[in-house]
Write an enzyme that holds these catalytic residues in place. Structure first.
Site, short mmCIF file in Angstrom:
data_model
loop_
_atom_site.label_atom_id
_atom_site.label_comp_id
_atom_site.label_asym_id
_atom_site.label_seq_id
_atom_site.Cartn_x
_atom_site.Cartn_y
_atom_site.Cartn_z
N SER A 117 -6.72 0.91 -9.85
CA SER A 117 -7.06 1.19 -8.46
C SER A 117 -8.50 1.67 -8.32
O SER A 117 -9.01 2.40 -9.18
CB SER A 117 -6.12 2.27 -7.91
OG SER A 117 -6.55 2.73 -6.65
N TYR A 141 -1.80 10.48 -7.65
CA TYR A 141 -1.66 9.03 -7.81
C TYR A 141 -2.88 8.44 -8.51
O TYR A 141 -2.76 7.70 -9.50
CB TYR A 141 -1.47 8.34 -6.45
CG TYR A 141 -1.81 6.87 -6.50
CD1 TYR A 141 -0.98 5.98 -7.17
CD2 TYR A 141 -2.98 6.38 -5.92
CE1 TYR A 141 -1.31 4.63 -7.25
CE2 TYR A 141 -3.32 5.04 -5.99
CZ TYR A 141 -2.48 4.17 -6.66
OH TYR A 141 -2.81 2.84 -6.76
N LYS A 145 -3.69 6.66 -12.58
CA LYS A 145 -4.38 5.42 -12.94
C LYS A 145 -5.47 5.67 -13.98
O LYS A 145 -5.64 4.90 -14.93
CB LYS A 145 -4.96 4.76 -11.69
CG LYS A 145 -3.92 4.27 -10.70
CD LYS A 145 -3.06 3.17 -11.28
CE LYS A 145 -2.09 2.59 -10.27
NZ LYS A 145 -1.23 1.53 -10.82
#
Length: 333
Positions: A117, A141, A145
């Site tokens: 991302s 989140y 990644k």
């Protein structure tokens, strides 16, 4: 080629599967259906299960010993939820990925595409980034990644596995043939919320109008999901020629054009048959001003550039939601 797609019943994974099928390749789908939809797997080899379940992975490789590459799209992706439930996100996105990769190595897999991302970047003053930009995740989140990318760097340096991290910007649109699209009736990202406001004839909340952008709203790089799927196809076909450094490599997937949220609403109103008004709203936990890519690495290494416009993505999303009940009649899951 035969490709295992983890998370292949979700929005992006199912679209990648469609693009591979159209190009003559065979996707094999693994998905636990927490957010994915079984309907997206129709006509495709499908295994319901978790990426950390060795039994289902053994079954897949017993049935398909000719799998030559793996696309890992399986992840939880809702930023505010990650702030509220960080343990859950680290378990699902990091711990289970470690188990998954360990099992893949045991099966002799050497080619892995990881869905990363652009939220991991710390943008410069002009909000542009490339693959060498500083990393600074603002949510659990995004940190999952970064951690997985770092984990893959260490693992590939010590094994035969090669890992390509494809750093997505902001996917919009749907499969142009309307086979797949956003599976959730009320998606959490900007376009999903905008379409929801449009359908319910209410104002769209712009979360944050105090960012240091040209109009105060966040800025994003909106890339059509069909273009994203095309990048995965190119990456799989060109994998052996990629210049991996110690076994890993990262490539940005975006249009190279920044669109603010207010500009995005304006573009939506030009496509839709009636306009959506806006209302001010506070920033959400974990949100950032955003960024867009200035990188040409995808073009140089994959021969890939985004072909669809923001208007194309909005138009295809509206068409998808107009037809969604035909593909996904079980609206309540």
């Amino acid at each position: 080629m035969k490709v295992l797609i983890a998370g292949g019943a979700g929005f992006i994974g199912s679209t990648i599967a469609s693009r591979l099928l159209d190009a003559g390749h065979q996707p094999v789908i693994l998905d636990n259906l927490v957010t994915g939809r079984r309907e997206f797997c129709e006509g495709r080899p499908f295994y319901p299960g978790d990426i950390a379940d060795p039994a289902v992975l053994d079954q897949i490789f017993d049935d398909h010993p000719d799998i030559t590459a793996v696309v890992h799209c399986a992840a939880l992706i809702v930023v505010p939820e990650s702030v509220e439930r960080p343990v859950h996100y680290y378990r699902e996105n990091v711990a289970k990925t470690l188990e998954f990769v360990d099992h893949l190595i045991g099966k002799g897999v050497t080619r892995l595409l990881f869905s990363s991302s652009a939220s991991i970047y710390q943008p410069g003053d002009d909000f542009t980034v490339d693959e060498n930009s500083a990393l600074s995740a603002l949510s659990p989140y995004a940190r999952t990644k970064i951690i997985v990318e770092q984990m893959l760097c260490d693992i590939t340096a010590a094994t035969e596995l090669r890992a390509l991290s494809l750093r997505y910007f902001n996917p919009i649109g749907a499969d142009p043939k309307m086979r797949t699209g956003l599976q959730l009736p009320s998606p959490s990202h900007a376009l999903g919320k905008l379409i929801e406001a449009y359908r319910e004839s209410r104002p769209f909340p712009v979360t944050g109008l105090d960012y240091p952008t040209r109009d105060g709203s966040g800025i994003r790089d909106y890339v059509h999901v069909w273009d994203l799927a095309g990048a995965h196809l190119r990456a799989l076909e060109e994998f052996g020629a990629l210049p991996f450094r110690s076994g890993s490599l990262a490539i940005n997937l975006g249009t190279g054009t920044g669109t603010t949220v207010l500009e995005f609403v304006e573009a939506f109103n030009q496509v839709a048959d009636r306009p959506v008004e806006i209302e001010r709203a506070a920033r959400r936990p974990g949100d950032s001003a955003g960024a867009y890519t200035r990188s040409t690495r995808a073009a140089e290494l994959l021969g890939w550039r985004a072909e669809h416009t923001v208007a194309d993505g909005i138009r295809d999303s509206l068409e998808w939601f107009a037809q969604r009940g035909r593909v996904l009649p079980d609206l309540g899951r």
